[in-house]
Design a protein around this motif. Structure first.
Motif, PDB file in Angstrom:
ATOM      1  N   ILE A 138      48.584  28.300 -35.019  1.00  0.00           N
ATOM      2  CA  ILE A 138      48.708  28.339 -33.552  1.00  0.00           C
ATOM      3  C   ILE A 138      47.861  27.222 -32.980  1.00  0.00           C
ATOM      4  O   ILE A 138      46.654  27.184 -33.219  1.00  0.00           O
ATOM      5  N   GLY A 139      48.466  26.297 -32.251  1.00  0.00           N
ATOM      6  CA  GLY A 139      47.761  25.138 -31.731  1.00  0.00           C
ATOM      7  C   GLY A 139      46.762  25.519 -30.650  1.00  0.00           C
ATOM      8  O   GLY A 139      46.891  26.560 -30.016  1.00  0.00           O
ATOM      9  N   GLY A 140      45.774  24.653 -30.451  1.00  0.00           N
ATOM     10  CA  GLY A 140      44.690  25.040 -29.558  1.00  0.00           C
ATOM     11  C   GLY A 140      44.253  24.013 -28.544  1.00  0.00           C
ATOM     12  O   GLY A 140      43.083  23.787 -28.404  1.00  0.00           O
ATOM     13  N   CYS A 141      45.162  23.410 -27.797  1.00  0.00           N
ATOM     14  CA  CYS A 141      44.692  22.492 -26.772  1.00  0.00           C
ATOM     15  C   CYS A 141      45.155  22.921 -25.391  1.00  0.00           C
ATOM     16  O   CYS A 141      44.992  22.183 -24.434  1.00  0.00           O
TER      17      CYS A 141
ATOM     18  N   MET B  31      34.225  24.997 -21.804  1.00  0.00           N
ATOM     19  CA  MET B  31      34.751  23.749 -22.374  1.00  0.00           C
ATOM     20  C   MET B  31      36.199  23.490 -21.947  1.00  0.00           C
ATOM     21  O   MET B  31      37.112  23.398 -22.770  1.00  0.00           O
ATOM     22  N   GLU B  32      36.404  23.380 -20.651  1.00  0.00           N
ATOM     23  CA  GLU B  32      37.754  23.150 -20.111  1.00  0.00           C
ATOM     24  C   GLU B  32      38.217  21.746 -20.516  1.00  0.00           C
ATOM     25  O   GLU B  32      37.543  20.764 -20.246  1.00  0.00           O
ATOM     26  N   THR B  33      39.391  21.664 -21.182  1.00  0.00           N
ATOM     27  CA  THR B  33      39.799  20.378 -21.769  1.00  0.00           C
ATOM     28  C   THR B  33      40.332  19.371 -20.755  1.00  0.00           C
ATOM     29  O   THR B  33      40.377  18.181 -21.019  1.00  0.00           O
ATOM     30  N   GLY B  34      40.812  19.857 -19.613  1.00  0.00           N
ATOM     31  CA  GLY B  34      41.461  18.951 -18.665  1.00  0.00           C
ATOM     32  C   GLY B  34      42.945  18.825 -18.934  1.00  0.00           C
ATOM     33  O   GLY B  34      43.642  18.041 -18.289  1.00  0.00           O
ATOM     34  N   LEU B  35      43.467  19.571 -19.918  1.00  0.00           N
ATOM     35  CA  LEU B  35      44.894  19.503 -20.249  1.00  0.00           C
ATOM     36  C   LEU B  35      45.643  20.739 -19.750  1.00  0.00           C
ATOM     37  O   LEU B  35      46.854  20.711 -19.581  1.00  0.00           O
ATOM     38  N   ARG B  36      44.905  21.817 -19.522  1.00  0.00           N
ATOM     39  CA  ARG B  36      45.560  23.064 -19.127  1.00  0.00           C
ATOM     40  C   ARG B  36      46.002  23.010 -17.669  1.00  0.00           C
ATOM     41  O   ARG B  36      45.441  22.263 -16.867  1.00  0.00           O
ATOM     42  N   PRO B  45      40.776  20.470 -13.901  1.00  0.00           N
ATOM     43  CA  PRO B  45      39.986  19.298 -14.316  1.00  0.00           C
ATOM     44  C   PRO B  45      39.070  19.591 -15.495  1.00  0.00           C
ATOM     45  O   PRO B  45      38.628  20.727 -15.684  1.00  0.00           O
ATOM     46  N   GLN B  46      38.804  18.536 -16.261  1.00  0.00           N
ATOM     47  CA  GLN B  46      37.947  18.686 -17.435  1.00  0.00           C
ATOM     48  C   GLN B  46      36.530  19.075 -17.036  1.00  0.00           C
ATOM     49  O   GLN B  46      35.981  18.558 -16.080  1.00  0.00           O
ATOM     50  N   SER B  47      35.969  20.014 -17.774  1.00  0.00           N
ATOM     51  CA  SER B  47      34.585  20.401 -17.546  1.00  0.00           C
ATOM     52  C   SER B  47      34.011  20.844 -18.887  1.00  0.00           C
ATOM     53  O   SER B  47      34.268  21.943 -19.352  1.00  0.00           O
ATOM     54  N   ILE B  48      33.290  19.958 -19.518  1.00  0.00           N
ATOM     55  CA  ILE B  48      32.761  20.260 -20.856  1.00  0.00           C
ATOM     56  C   ILE B  48      31.277  19.897 -20.917  1.00  0.00           C
ATOM     57  O   ILE B  48      30.746  19.264 -20.008  1.00  0.00           O
ATOM     58  N   ILE B  49      30.650  20.303 -21.994  1.00  0.00           N
ATOM     59  CA  ILE B  49      29.311  19.803 -22.301  1.00  0.00           C
ATOM     60  C   ILE B  49      29.538  18.550 -23.131  1.00  0.00           C
ATOM     61  O   ILE B  49      30.278  18.582 -24.113  1.00  0.00           O
TER      62      ILE B  49
END
Lengths: 143, 109
Positions: A138-141, B31-36, B45-49
């Motif tokens: 299951i991919g995780g991005c 750790m929000e990637t900014g892709l969702r 928006p991206q919000s990570i450490i």
């Protein structure tokens, strides 16, 4: 010029293989490509193999958190790249004077089944790499 | 400052000089990637450490640069040598500018 049937077949196959080649490294990326990131890290130097060990699970059921660990005894920095992720650059471990074994473990995200690459910069300025394939169920991005 | 950020660290209380000790750290962070995308289809928006460092008595142990490929609640394990008794200082740098710090003492016999 007269084109024989044989020539047509040869031309066709070479065109197909040429178009398949870049797929290995140029996985779809929104930002920098993996090649750019590697070039930035190594400064275009050759990457050999040697004393570097990247440990990954063979099959990761959940791509949201895949445990990885990397060790290279003489490394000053180790970069981890996930070649099939939208952003291939994952993490750079830099080791200071008080780090003992040059090893680190963490958990990373993998979008799909792909190769994970570790490049270590050694004390003498040379670079070595290790690559491992991880199958992701299951991919995780997100996205 | 992002909500619900809590660093956790495991360092042995005692060690002998020159011994390699294992340190484990974990910080709760989304750790929000900014892709969702959210329910309306807008990108979150991206919000990570983006950086983690560990120092011992002012001398660097490790310095990690992190990107969006690091999982939720970033976890790290690494090893350090301790020449004398002192204090480890752990620092996390958030995208929103906040900095989270924690210290741990260790006695070297």
């Amino acid at each position: 010029m007269k084109i024989s049937r044989r020539k047509v077949v040869v031309l066709g196959t070479s065109a197909v293989s040429a178009s398949l080649l870049p797929l290995n490294l140029l996985a779809q990326s929104d930002g920098q490509s993996a090649e750019d990131i590697i070039k930035e890290f190594t400064g275009g130097a050759n990457i050999g193999s040697g004393d570097i060990m990247l440990t990954t699970p063979e099959i990761a059921e959940n791509g949201n958190t895949v445990p990885i660990s990397v060790e290279s005894k003489k490394a000053t920095a180790i970069k981890i790249l996930a070649l099939g992720n939208p952003g291939p650059d994952v993490v750079t471990f830099k080791f200071g004077p008080l780090s003992a074994t040059r090893s680190a473990s963490t958990r990373i995200r993998l979008r799909k089944t792909q190769d994970v690459l570790a490049i270590a910069k050694l004390e003498d300025g040379s670079f070595i790499q290790d690559i491992q394939k991880v199958k992701v169920t299951i991919g995780g991005c997100g996205g | 400052m992002a909500k619900g950020v809590k660093p956790r660290i495991k360092v042995p209380k005692q060690a002998s000089a020159g011994e390699a000790i294992t340190i484990k750290t974990l910080i709760s962070h989304k750790m929000e990637t900014g892709l969702r995308k959210d329910a309306d289809g807008n990108k979150i928006p991206q919000s990570i450490i983006n950086r983690f460092t560990c120092d011992f008595n002012g001398s660097n142990v490790v310095d990690f640069d992190m990107k969006a490929g690091i999982s939720v609640n970033p976890y790290f394990q690494f090893e350090a040598v301790v020449p004398e008794s002192g204090e480890f200082k752990f620092t996390w740098y958030d995208d929103d500018g906040s900095v989270y710090e924690k210290t741990k003492k260790i006695t070297v016999s």
